[in-house]
Scaffold this motif. Structure first.
Motif, PDB file in Angstrom:
ATOM      1  N   LEU A   1      88.445  22.507   0.228  1.00  0.00           N
ATOM      2  CA  LEU A   1      89.514  21.525   0.020  1.00  0.00           C
ATOM      3  C   LEU A   1      90.867  22.212  -0.076  1.00  0.00           C
ATOM      4  O   LEU A   1      91.904  21.562  -0.011  1.00  0.00           O
ATOM      5  N   GLY A   2      90.847  23.520  -0.272  1.00  0.00           N
ATOM      6  CA  GLY A   2      92.084  24.282  -0.411  1.00  0.00           C
ATOM      7  C   GLY A   2      91.896  25.426  -1.384  1.00  0.00           C
ATOM      8  O   GLY A   2      90.797  25.661  -1.900  1.00  0.00           O
ATOM      9  N   LYS A   3      92.968  26.138  -1.628  1.00  0.00           N
ATOM     10  CA  LYS A   3      92.938  27.299  -2.515  1.00  0.00           C
ATOM     11  C   LYS A   3      94.044  27.188  -3.558  1.00  0.00           C
ATOM     12  O   LYS A   3      95.106  26.629  -3.287  1.00  0.00           O
ATOM     13  N   LEU A   4      93.752  27.740  -4.726  1.00  0.00           N
ATOM     14  CA  LEU A   4      94.745  27.846  -5.790  1.00  0.00           C
ATOM     15  C   LEU A   4      95.117  29.312  -5.951  1.00  0.00           C
ATOM     16  O   LEU A   4      94.245  30.160  -6.110  1.00  0.00           O
ATOM     17  N   LYS A   5      96.404  29.598  -5.926  1.00  0.00           N
ATOM     18  CA  LYS A   5      96.866  30.963  -6.159  1.00  0.00           C
ATOM     19  C   LYS A   5      96.883  31.217  -7.661  1.00  0.00           C
ATOM     20  O   LYS A   5      97.586  30.534  -8.421  1.00  0.00           O
ATOM     21  N   LEU A   6      96.067  32.173  -8.099  1.00  0.00           N
ATOM     22  CA  LEU A   6      95.999  32.535  -9.510  1.00  0.00           C
ATOM     23  C   LEU A   6      96.277  34.031  -9.613  1.00  0.00           C
ATOM     24  O   LEU A   6      95.402  34.858  -9.350  1.00  0.00           O
ATOM     25  N   GLY A   7      97.496  34.378  -9.971  1.00  0.00           N
ATOM     26  CA  GLY A   7      97.845  35.784 -10.028  1.00  0.00           C
ATOM     27  C   GLY A   7      97.761  36.415  -8.655  1.00  0.00           C
ATOM     28  O   GLY A   7      98.359  35.924  -7.694  1.00  0.00           O
ATOM     29  N   ASP A   8      96.962  37.474  -8.542  1.00  0.00           N
ATOM     30  CA  ASP A   8      96.872  38.184  -7.271  1.00  0.00           C
ATOM     31  C   ASP A   8      95.609  37.845  -6.478  1.00  0.00           C
ATOM     32  O   ASP A   8      95.214  38.571  -5.578  1.00  0.00           O
TER      33      ASP A   8
END
Length: 215
Positions: free
Chosen positions: A194-201
């Motif tokens: 469904l998509g991606k979440l940017k969490l830090g690196d």
């Protein structure tokens, strides 16, 4: 706990519905499963002292919340030992944790303000990605490390999907992972991104599989 064996490929494994008597075992399994996961390491700042305590507190409060809300919880028993667990959020729940005031207060007292805020933000970002019509969510699922790579995770996930298919109000199942080595497993079970979440690196992957009642 009540049990059944829906899969004769694991004759020693029994699927059970969990109740409050399984809380301590479920907490232990999920702590072992999540403490090294990139998502939890980011959300609860593994570089700062007290990381494991924050993870334990978060898992405890989430389990208590899902039992309080009468959500489905299942596990895999092997020779009278609980080795894997999953907590399933109903399609109608669409839980807004920010509105769960007593849960939020307990989280701030145990996991700390910064970790609670970061977790709430993460949860809201996932909620914004949920498909329409409504889908089940799988916020907590884990296999004890001693029992991994034996097919129990697949057995558990397939059972979760059968339970979701029995609820005609849901369109499918949503889960997420920050560990890319699990992606092939989820894709083999029919999940798509469904998509991606940017969490830090790193990136947390949000995945969905359509689940329909068997005819």
């Amino acid at each position: 706990m009540t049990g059944s064996n829906p899969d004769n490929t694991h004759p020693e494994a029994v699927i059970v519905r969990l109740d409050e008597t399984a809380i301590n075992e479920a907490k232990s399994i999920l702590f072992q499963a999540y403490r090294h996961e990139p998502t939890f390491q980011y959300l609860f700042d593994h570089r700062r002292p007290g990381y494991e305590q924050r993870v334990r507190a978060t898992i405890r409060e989430l389990i208590n919340l899902y039992f309080d809300l009468n959500q489905e919880a299942i596990g895999v028993m092997v020779n009278e030992t609980l080795v894997a667990v999953a907590f399933i959020g109903e399609p109608e729940l669409r839980l807004n944790l920010a509105e769960q005031f007593s849960w939020r207060l307990r989280m701030m007292l145990t996991a700390g303000f910064a970790s609670t805020r970061r977790y709430l933000e993460y949860h809201d970002r996932i909620r914004a990605m949920l498909p329409q019509p409504q889908a089940h969510q799988l916020p907590l699922m884990g296999v004890h490390p001693k029992y991994q790579n034996r097919g129990y995770g697949r057995l558990l996930l397939e059972t979760v999907q059968r339970l979701c298919a029995d609820n005609p109000r849901g369109s499918g199942l949503v889960l997420d992972t920050g560990n890319s080595r699990y992606l092939q497993f989820y894709e083999s079970e029919g999940f798509r991104s469904l998509g991606k979440l940017k969490l830090g690196d790193f990136e947390d992957h949000v995945l969905f599989r359509e689940v329909r009642p068997a005819h």
